[in-house]
Design a protein around this motif. Sequence first.
Motif, PDB file in Angstrom:
ATOM      1  N   ILE A 267       9.406 -11.162 -38.270  1.00 50.24           N
ATOM      2  CA  ILE A 267      10.082 -11.477 -39.534  1.00 50.24           C
ATOM      3  C   ILE A 267       9.781 -10.451 -40.621  1.00 50.24           C
ATOM      4  N   LEU A 268       9.021  -9.406 -40.306  1.00 49.86           N
ATOM      5  CA  LEU A 268       8.658  -8.428 -41.331  1.00 49.86           C
ATOM      6  C   LEU A 268       9.847  -7.607 -41.810  1.00 49.86           C
ATOM      7  N   VAL A 275       8.607  -3.427 -37.315  1.00 50.55           N
ATOM      8  CA  VAL A 275       7.468  -3.385 -36.405  1.00 50.55           C
ATOM      9  C   VAL A 275       7.949  -2.901 -35.043  1.00 50.55           C
ATOM     10  N   LEU A 276       7.292  -1.890 -34.520  1.00 52.49           N
ATOM     11  CA  LEU A 276       7.631  -1.326 -33.223  1.00 52.49           C
ATOM     12  C   LEU A 276       6.589  -1.770 -32.209  1.00 52.49           C
ATOM     13  N   ASP A 277       7.058  -2.312 -31.105  1.00 49.46           N
ATOM     14  CA  ASP A 277       6.152  -2.754 -30.039  1.00 49.46           C
ATOM     15  C   ASP A 277       6.642  -2.179 -28.719  1.00 49.46           C
ATOM     16  N   LYS A 286      18.800   3.025 -32.038  1.00 45.41           N
ATOM     17  CA  LYS A 286      19.793   1.983 -32.280  1.00 45.41           C
ATOM     18  C   LYS A 286      19.392   1.094 -33.457  1.00 45.41           C
ATOM     19  N   LYS A 287      18.114   0.731 -33.535  1.00 41.98           N
ATOM     20  CA  LYS A 287      17.639  -0.100 -34.642  1.00 41.98           C
ATOM     21  C   LYS A 287      17.785   0.627 -35.974  1.00 41.98           C
ATOM     22  N   LEU A 288      17.394   1.900 -36.014  1.00 42.80           N
ATOM     23  CA  LEU A 288      17.468   2.662 -37.264  1.00 42.80           C
ATOM     24  C   LEU A 288      18.919   2.886 -37.691  1.00 42.80           C
ATOM     25  N   GLU A 289      19.827   3.023 -36.753  1.00 43.52           N
ATOM     26  CA  GLU A 289      21.246   3.172 -37.095  1.00 43.52           C
ATOM     27  C   GLU A 289      21.752   1.920 -37.809  1.00 43.52           C
ATOM     28  N   ARG A 290      21.346   0.748 -37.328  1.00 44.30           N
ATOM     29  CA  ARG A 290      21.752  -0.502 -37.980  1.00 44.30           C
ATOM     30  C   ARG A 290      21.160  -0.608 -39.379  1.00 44.30           C
ATOM     31  N   ILE A 291      19.861  -0.347 -39.455  1.00 47.85           N
ATOM     32  CA  ILE A 291      19.140  -0.557 -40.709  1.00 47.85           C
ATOM     33  C   ILE A 291      19.658   0.355 -41.817  1.00 47.85           C
ATOM     34  N   ASN A 305      12.902  11.579 -23.710  1.00 48.87           N
ATOM     35  CA  ASN A 305      11.473  11.385 -23.941  1.00 48.87           C
ATOM     36  C   ASN A 305      11.058   9.995 -23.460  1.00 48.87           C
ATOM     37  N   THR A 306      10.021   9.942 -22.649  1.00 47.63           N
ATOM     38  CA  THR A 306       9.553   8.658 -22.095  1.00 47.63           C
ATOM     39  C   THR A 306       8.547   7.961 -23.015  1.00 47.63           C
ATOM     40  N   THR A 307       8.295   8.542 -24.179  1.00 49.77           N
ATOM     41  CA  THR A 307       7.358   7.940 -25.118  1.00 49.77           C
ATOM     42  C   THR A 307       7.871   6.584 -25.591  1.00 49.77           C
ATOM     43  N   VAL A 308       6.966   5.626 -25.709  1.00 42.67           N
ATOM     44  CA  VAL A 308       7.300   4.338 -26.318  1.00 42.67           C
ATOM     45  C   VAL A 308       6.587   4.252 -27.660  1.00 42.67           C
ATOM     46  N   TYR A 309       7.248   3.607 -28.611  1.00 54.51           N
ATOM     47  CA  TYR A 309       6.768   3.614 -29.991  1.00 54.51           C
ATOM     48  C   TYR A 309       6.191   2.264 -30.380  1.00 54.51           C
ATOM     49  N   SER A 310       5.026   2.307 -31.021  1.00 56.14           N
ATOM     50  CA  SER A 310       4.389   1.106 -31.552  1.00 56.14           C
ATOM     51  C   SER A 310       3.888   1.416 -32.964  1.00 56.14           C
TER      52      SER A 310
END
Length: 346
Positions: A267-268, A275-277, A286-291, A305-310
């Motif tokens: 809910i942040l 929050v990235l998990d 995709k999230k940043l395009e919406r925001i 890139n296979t990196t995952v973001y948190s």
Amino acid sequence: MKTKNEKFRHIFNITPEDRLSDEDKAQLFQRIAHSTNKKRRQRLLVYVGSLVAAACLLVCFKLFPPISTGAHAALDIERIASISQTFNKNKDSLQLISVDPKAENHAISFLKVNDRTEMLNLLDLNNSAEATKYNTVFVPYGKRQEFILPDKTKVWLNAGSYLTYSPDMLGKPREVYLNGEGYFDVAHNGTTFIVKTKNAAVKVLGTTFNVSSYEEDKKMAIELITGKVELSSPHFKNVTMVPGQFIAYDLQQHKILIDNKADGNEILWTKKQLVLDRLSTKDLIKKLERIYNVQIHADQSVLENTTVYSGRINLDVSILTSLSNIYELKNYTITQQEKEVWIKNN
């Protein structure tokens, strides 16, 4: 003993001169065959025509389902939500789309807020609403908006979200349909409150929870903050959720994840934080395009890139600042022109 042919010739007084010649017999046979084939073709055309007509009716029914087919169809909120969304031709504006299934018409109002924190009371926007009408509010990309539903339930809608509801929500079970993400603070009035999505339904009496269910996404997620809800879906066994529980369902892999120690991160976004998990690069974009209501063009090296973001991203800054703050993108050049952003390898 006379043969049958001789008996018939005697009964009908047929003389040898009355008999058909071989040529007459051939012509008669051709006429009979032609007549028979013509009737056969007519029957075949009628049969094929019936099949084609039935197929056309079936296709038309699938593509253009009738809006009003009785009381049951009028109360199908998922169908009304789908119809309402097709009327949205301006994806950059905060809108109220009203649909009357019985009269088969609609109206669109463009909503305005004086500042970013103003709450819109949807009851004030529909003083003359009838029970047969349904409303859909749409929050465009790049915005978030708080509303008060006619039953006094408060809901925050995230960017690119649709919420369909009936203005007549008092004294009966309340039902809304969500395509997007919403944080609900449900008013307790003794009747059930149901949030329907494409893949599940959340049933509550009075509670606070977050639902993320964009229909184009590969995952839906629910986090319960207070109270108790019943989560039902044709994809998995029904679950009764308790406070502090987070449930995510992967629509592609058909896997359900239950976290019993959720910390309210979902809910942040209502507080302008993302929050990235363990989010993949494509899902993050995709999230940043919406925001931010932008289109992000990234080099193939970024997408592969296979990196995952948190971690957390502050949404109260520009898109360029947000992207620049991501450590993995520090070696890339990030530029923006109006609503388009480019991430290029140096």
